[in-house]
Design an enzyme around this catalytic site. Structure first.
Site, PDB file in Angstrom:
ATOM      1  N   GLY A 102      53.311  30.209 -66.441  1.00 25.51           N
ATOM      2  CA  GLY A 102      53.392  31.088 -67.588  1.00 25.51           C
ATOM      3  C   GLY A 102      52.183  31.996 -67.688  1.00 25.51           C
ATOM      4  O   GLY A 102      51.428  32.173 -66.731  1.00 25.51           O
ATOM      5  N   CYS A 103      51.976  32.569 -68.862  1.00 29.70           N
ATOM      6  CA  CYS A 103      50.881  33.500 -69.089  1.00 29.70           C
ATOM      7  C   CYS A 103      49.545  32.880 -68.692  1.00 29.70           C
ATOM      8  O   CYS A 103      49.213  31.773 -69.117  1.00 29.70           O
ATOM      9  CB  CYS A 103      50.848  33.909 -70.559  1.00 29.70           C
ATOM     10  N   PHE A 104      48.797  33.601 -67.879  1.00 25.55           N
ATOM     11  CA  PHE A 104      47.554  33.023 -67.375  1.00 25.55           C
ATOM     12  C   PHE A 104      46.450  32.922 -68.426  1.00 25.55           C
ATOM     13  O   PHE A 104      45.474  32.211 -68.230  1.00 25.55           O
ATOM     14  CB  PHE A 104      47.033  33.752 -66.136  1.00 25.55           C
TER      15      PHE A 104
END
Length: 219
Positions: A53-55
């Protein structure tokens, strides 16, 4: 939806997930065991590359792990010429948003990093998405950096599948590919932008969940 933080009863036996998703069923506590296999301790530093997912949130969680020297947000699985946010966001590059973790294996093991990854850093049962973000760039993937990491990661996925702890199949894949650092404005985004709406809603609860479940290894 919002995330719920649930108290854990000790690091040795418990870890949990605080997931964001489209329904109440996406938010739950999951008890998982430590990895039965692990990479042997060595001198110097080692590197792990994980996607989930979003880093921004992934980076923030692992920056709080004792023994982690640095965490870099970036892109893995595609080519150098398309490793930029605007192009990766088109979902046509085969990249995943990922983080590169440089760690001291004398302090924290690869297996422990994977335990954090599966238990609180992301939801390993969501296919090509994480919470509000959808597309293959948000997939759950491990990029082993050597043969030992590949063996340990595959064994841990099989171990967790067998326990049925997540209630659904784990979709995490083992992949190969180079890692490319993301743009400078993505680095340390959590710390640089503590009041960003996405950080407040999705990532601050995740970091708090990590600290509660993994207090012995949290900074």
């Amino acid at each position: 939806m919002t995330r719920t933080i649930i108290a854990a009863a000790g690091f040795a036996g418990l870890a949990f997930v605080a997931f964001a998703g489209g329904s109440a069923n996406a938010e739950r506590a999951v008890i998982i065991p430590a990895a039965l296999k692990d990479v042997p301790k060595t001198s110097g530093t080692q590197t792990a590359v994980l996607a989930g997912g979003c880093f921004w949130g992934m980076e923030a969680v692992f920056e709080g792990v004792k023994g982690v020297k640095s965490v870099t947000s970036g892109y893995a699985g595609g080519t150098a010429d398309t490793a930029s946010y605007d192009i990766v966001s088109t979902e046509t590059t085969r990249h995943a948003e990922a983080i590169r973790i440089v760690y001291d294996p004398q302090i924290v093991s690869y297996g422990t990093l994977l335990r954090v990854y599966f238990s609180v850093a992301h939801n390993p049962t969501e296919l090509n998405r994480q919470g509000p973000d959808s597309g293959p760039s948000y997939r759950s993937a491990i990029f082993p950096q050597n043969a030992q990491q590949k063996i340990v990661a595959a064994a841990y996925i099989a171990q967790l599948q067998k326990t049925g702890a997540f209630g659904q199949p784990i979709v995490t894949k083992l992949e190969s590919g180079n890692f490319y650092p993301a743009e400078s404005y993505h680095q340390d985004f959590f710390r640089q932008n503590p009041f960003h709406p996405y950080i407040v809603r999705f990532d601050k609860p995740k970091v708090a969940a990590f600290k509660a479940a993994f207090a012995p290894i949290a900074r």
